[in-house]
Design a protein around this motif. Structure first.
Motif, short mmCIF file in Angstrom:
data_model
loop_
_atom_site.label_atom_id
_atom_site.label_comp_id
_atom_site.label_asym_id
_atom_site.label_seq_id
_atom_site.Cartn_x
_atom_site.Cartn_y
_atom_site.Cartn_z
N GLU A 86 -48.88 32.51 -15.89
CA GLU A 86 -47.56 33.09 -15.69
C GLU A 86 -47.66 34.53 -15.20
O GLU A 86 -48.65 35.21 -15.46
CB GLU A 86 -46.75 33.04 -17.00
N ARG A 87 -46.64 34.95 -14.48
CA ARG A 87 -46.64 36.33 -14.00
C ARG A 87 -46.36 37.28 -15.16
O ARG A 87 -45.42 37.09 -15.92
CB ARG A 87 -45.59 36.54 -12.91
N ALA B 95 -49.36 43.57 -17.22
CA ALA B 95 -50.36 43.48 -16.17
C ALA B 95 -51.23 44.74 -16.12
O ALA B 95 -52.44 44.67 -15.91
CB ALA B 95 -49.68 43.26 -14.82
N ASP B 96 -50.62 45.89 -16.32
CA ASP B 96 -51.38 47.14 -16.32
C ASP B 96 -52.41 47.16 -17.45
O ASP B 96 -53.55 47.61 -17.26
CB ASP B 96 -50.44 48.34 -16.45
N ARG B 97 -52.02 46.70 -18.61
CA ARG B 97 -52.96 46.70 -19.74
C ARG B 97 -54.07 45.67 -19.57
O ARG B 97 -55.23 45.93 -19.89
CB ARG B 97 -52.19 46.49 -21.04
N ASP C 128 -51.58 37.81 -10.79
CA ASP C 128 -51.80 39.23 -10.53
C ASP C 128 -53.09 39.36 -9.73
O ASP C 128 -54.17 39.06 -10.21
CB ASP C 128 -51.91 40.01 -11.85
N ASP C 129 -52.97 39.81 -8.47
CA ASP C 129 -54.12 39.84 -7.57
C ASP C 129 -55.23 40.76 -8.08
O ASP C 129 -56.42 40.49 -7.87
CB ASP C 129 -53.69 40.30 -6.17
N ARG C 130 -54.87 41.85 -8.76
CA ARG C 130 -55.90 42.76 -9.26
C ARG C 130 -56.76 42.09 -10.31
O ARG C 130 -57.99 42.25 -10.33
CB ARG C 130 -55.25 44.02 -9.84
N ILE C 131 -56.11 41.33 -11.19
CA ILE C 131 -56.84 40.63 -12.25
C ILE C 131 -57.64 39.48 -11.66
O ILE C 131 -58.81 39.27 -11.99
CB ILE C 131 -55.87 40.15 -13.34
#
Length: 224
Positions: free
Chosen positions: A159-160, A166-168, A194-197
């Motif tokens: 899930e988004r 997302a930052d944490r 989340d592309d960063r993760i």
């Protein structure tokens, strides 16, 4: 066929680490009794759809025999990682496949051998990181996760996440690069929204567990 088995030294280590085992049991809750020996390789299985086309029609399925081979491989991968944890291990597959069982078994094996493990479910961790989350100072919770000798992060969902969550999560996966970490998820890395993760997950050794949900299989059998 050769399978790894837990050695007597691991059992001796368990007796020598009662405090750590008790703390880990509190974190694992219902998974506290999960070990490699209790991982069921002979469970009931049914044909599993692993991909569908745009209209929802199955394009690839796995037979029970193919799933059982994946179960055996995943167990071997997890046992080897528990013996020598290094880098990241990303265990992914559908709900009910046994991902959390393997993650808990790794945790129990490491603590029994004298290691230090932090196990957290992703939803529970995010709750603890919120102000007033019930575990005291959220920064102390974050520090324990970042500094863990071995971190096991269970149930990283598809899930988004909110921007805050997302930052944490990104801080955790970014700062733990190269440090022993086990992550379980229902989706492969590309399925994380989340592309960063997701990009960080490609550094992990993948362990695919495409196995039919044991809860549904057992439940269906009970209704026959």
């Amino acid at each position: 066929e050769t399978r790894l088995r837990r050695c007597a030294c691991g059992r001796a280590g368990a007796a020598a680490q009662p405090g750590r085992l008790e703390r880990l049991a509190d974190e694992l809750a219902g998974l506290a009794a999960c070990t490699f020996d209790s991982f069921d390789l002979d469970r009931q299985l049914v044909e599993l759809v692993v991909s569908r086309d745009a209209a929802g029609r199955p394009t690839r399925t796995l037979s029970p025999e193919a799933q059982r081979a994946q179960l055996d491989r995943a167990l071997s991968v997890a046992m080897l990682y528990a013996e020598r944890p290094a880098g990241w291990l990303y265990i992914h597959g559908p709900p009910g496949a046994g991902k959390s069982h393997l993650a808990a078994a790794i945790a129990n094996a490491r603590v029994a051998s004298g290691g230090r493990v932090v196990y957290r479910s992703t939803p529970g961790l995010l709750d603890a990181l919120r102000p007033g989350g019930g575990e005291g100072d959220p920064e102390r919770v974050m520090d324990a996760v970042l500094r863990a000798e071995l971190l096991i992060l269970d149930d990283l969902g598809a899930e988004r996440l909110s921007a805050w969550a997302a930052d944490r999560m990104f801080r955790i996966v970014n700062e733990r690069q190269g440090r022993p970490t086990v992550i379980t998820s229902n989706v492969d890395p590309d399925g994380l929204l989340d592309d960063r993760i997701a990009s960080r997950m490609h550094m992990a050794t993948p362990c695919w567990l495409p196995v039919s949900d044991y809860r549904r299989v057992v439940g269906a059998a009970g209704r026959l």
